[in-house]
Design a protein around this motif. Structure first.
Motif, PDB file in Angstrom:
ATOM      1  N   PRO A  34      -3.494   3.278   0.535  1.00 28.02           N
ATOM      2  CA  PRO A  34      -4.629   3.745   1.346  1.00 28.02           C
ATOM      3  C   PRO A  34      -5.804   4.279   0.533  1.00 28.02           C
ATOM      4  N   SER A  35      -5.535   4.741  -0.693  1.00 25.91           N
ATOM      5  CA  SER A  35      -6.607   5.319  -1.504  1.00 25.91           C
ATOM      6  C   SER A  35      -7.228   4.294  -2.462  1.00 25.91           C
ATOM      7  N   MET A  36      -6.757   3.050  -2.438  1.00 29.78           N
ATOM      8  CA  MET A  36      -7.257   2.018  -3.342  1.00 29.78           C
ATOM      9  C   MET A  36      -8.486   1.318  -2.751  1.00 29.78           C
ATOM     10  N   THR A  37      -9.247   0.679  -3.632  1.00 31.68           N
ATOM     11  CA  THR A  37     -10.322  -0.195  -3.162  1.00 31.68           C
ATOM     12  C   THR A  37      -9.684  -1.422  -2.525  1.00 31.68           C
ATOM     13  N   ARG A  38     -10.459  -2.173  -1.747  1.00 29.81           N
ATOM     14  CA  ARG A  38      -9.890  -3.344  -1.062  1.00 29.81           C
ATOM     15  C   ARG A  38      -9.373  -4.372  -2.056  1.00 29.81           C
ATOM     16  N   SER A  39     -10.059  -4.573  -3.160  1.00 29.70           N
ATOM     17  CA  SER A  39      -9.595  -5.564  -4.138  1.00 29.70           C
ATOM     18  C   SER A  39      -8.290  -5.111  -4.793  1.00 29.70           C
ATOM     19  N   MET A  40      -8.170  -3.821  -5.073  1.00 29.03           N
ATOM     20  CA  MET A  40      -6.931  -3.317  -5.655  1.00 29.03           C
ATOM     21  C   MET A  40      -5.793  -3.377  -4.637  1.00 29.03           C
ATOM     22  N   GLN A  41      -6.117  -3.182  -3.357  1.00 25.05           N
ATOM     23  CA  GLN A  41      -5.096  -3.303  -2.321  1.00 25.05           C
ATOM     24  C   GLN A  41      -4.521  -4.706  -2.278  1.00 25.05           C
ATOM     25  N   ARG A  42      -5.372  -5.713  -2.494  1.00 27.22           N
ATOM     26  CA  ARG A  42      -4.883  -7.096  -2.479  1.00 27.22           C
ATOM     27  C   ARG A  42      -3.870  -7.319  -3.599  1.00 27.22           C
ATOM     28  N   VAL A  43      -4.138  -6.752  -4.762  1.00 25.91           N
ATOM     29  CA  VAL A  43      -3.192  -6.867  -5.875  1.00 25.91           C
ATOM     30  C   VAL A  43      -1.900  -6.136  -5.549  1.00 25.91           C
ATOM     31  N   ALA A  44      -2.022  -4.900  -5.036  1.00 22.23           N
ATOM     32  CA  ALA A  44      -0.846  -4.094  -4.724  1.00 22.23           C
ATOM     33  C   ALA A  44       0.013  -4.757  -3.650  1.00 22.23           C
ATOM     34  N   GLU A  45      -0.635  -5.286  -2.614  1.00 21.08           N
ATOM     35  CA  GLU A  45       0.104  -5.946  -1.541  1.00 21.08           C
ATOM     36  C   GLU A  45       0.822  -7.194  -2.051  1.00 21.08           C
ATOM     37  N   ALA A  46       0.190  -7.914  -2.962  1.00 19.68           N
ATOM     38  CA  ALA A  46       0.801  -9.129  -3.502  1.00 19.68           C
ATOM     39  C   ALA A  46       2.066  -8.815  -4.288  1.00 19.68           C
ATOM     40  N   VAL A  47       2.001  -7.793  -5.142  1.00 24.13           N
ATOM     41  CA  VAL A  47       3.182  -7.479  -5.968  1.00 24.13           C
ATOM     42  C   VAL A  47       4.303  -6.895  -5.123  1.00 24.13           C
ATOM     43  N   ALA A  48       3.949  -6.188  -4.038  1.00 27.41           N
ATOM     44  CA  ALA A  48       4.986  -5.622  -3.173  1.00 27.41           C
ATOM     45  C   ALA A  48       5.630  -6.704  -2.309  1.00 27.41           C
ATOM     46  N   ASP A  49       4.829  -7.666  -1.842  1.00 27.12           N
ATOM     47  CA  ASP A  49       5.352  -8.715  -0.958  1.00 27.12           C
ATOM     48  C   ASP A  49       6.150  -9.777  -1.712  1.00 27.12           C
TER      49      ASP A  49
END
Length: 312
Positions: A34-49
């Protein structure tokens, strides 16, 4: 019947032997996203998924897959607690191995309005377990130890929380009172501030807010901080405004929010784990006085619940 005082401490000792949860990386993603930028969220979501797929990618490959830049991938890795992308790839490989071995549960679907009650029980149990594992994995033990030390020697402990967090605050206050400490939970924001004004060095103030931005909780903590009390924040957002006035921050995680399961409900699970850890730590450090006080409370309650014989 066993000794209830010894049983509660034995439970605390057993819990400390539990190894860290294998999904620590996924826990960090859920907590920090929730505290990440949208581009960083995309990276985080990819590694988690897809940890296995991402572990096979170079930094350039992951940047291409997520439509970001190499710099964004590296920044995301560092925000998640890894020195560089190479370390993140190793963690992803480890997480993938746990998932393939069956030791990491699959993510369940959200609860829907037409789910059979058996499915509701199963999904809630999974989400509660995941929240506890995520909170344990993300909890800063040095911060927890410092908060325990402060509370164990405090002249007085004030606890602030509103809504569902106020219930957690009352639970903590009740536990501390039973081991002989002076502790009060304040759900009324006006009473919280007027009590915080009376605090001084040697006292402890604890704020409980999942969002980290609840004004009615931040204001009394700020007042306590300015009066010189040791301050602790139990929050799901370590970067939230409440942390500005906290000497120690204890971060919680939550299960995914859904239409039938709001954040207030899911956040309470992680908060209660942190509260129990804090209480057990304080009870351990004050055992010589805590054990007799706890035994006395058990005895008093036992007498109260014993039916009285009436004489005619």
């Amino acid at each position: 019947m066993g000794n209830p005082v010894k049983e509660i401490f034995n439970k605390g000792a057993a819990a400390s032997d539990t190894p860290p949860a294998p999904a620590a990386l996924a826990a960090k993603v859920r907590t920090l996203a929730p505290s990440m930028t949208r581009s960083m969220q995309r990276v985080a979501e990819a590694v988690a998924d897809d940890p296995a797929g991402c572990a096979a990618l170079t930094v350039t490959g992951l940047a291409t897959r997520t439509g970001t830049s190499e710099a964004t991938v590296v920044r995301t890795a560092r925000l998640l607690g890894y020195p560089g992308y190479r370390d993140l790839r190793l963690a992803l490989a480890g997480l993938a191995a746990h998932q393939q071995s069956g030791r990491a549960p699959a993510v369940t679907a959200d609860i829907s309005v037409d789910d059979p009650i058996a499915d509701v029980v199963s999904k809630l149990a999974h989400d509660e377990q995941q929240t506890l594992a995520d909170t344990a994995a993300g909890l800063d033990i040095s911060q927890l130890s410092a908060a325990v030390a402060a509370a164990a020697t405090a002249r007085r402990i004030d606890i602030y929380g509103v809504g569902a967090s106020s219930l957690v605050g009352m639970d903590l206050a009740q536990k501390l009172l039973r081991i002989g400490l002076i502790a009060h939970a304040h759900a009324d924001p006006h009473l919280a501030v007027t009590n915080a004004v009376q605090l001084r060095p040697g006292d402890v103030a604890i704020a409980i807010t999942h969002s980290g931005s609840t004004g009615d909780v931040i204001e009394p903590l700020r007042t306590a901080f300015e009066r010189g009390a040791t301050t602790v924040a139990i929050t799901g957002r370590a970067d939230g405004p409440v942390s500005q006035y906290a000497d120690y921050v204890l971060t919680t995680s939550t299960a995914r929010e859904s239409e039938l399961r709001p954040a207030a409900m899911s956040s309470r699970t992680g908060q209660l784990l942190v509260v129990d850890c804090l209480f057990i730590g304080v009870a351990q450090q004050t055992y010589e006085t805590a054990a007799p006080a706890l035994a006395a409370s058990y005895e008093a309650l036992a007498h109260r619940h014993t039916p009285r014989t009436t004489h005619r």
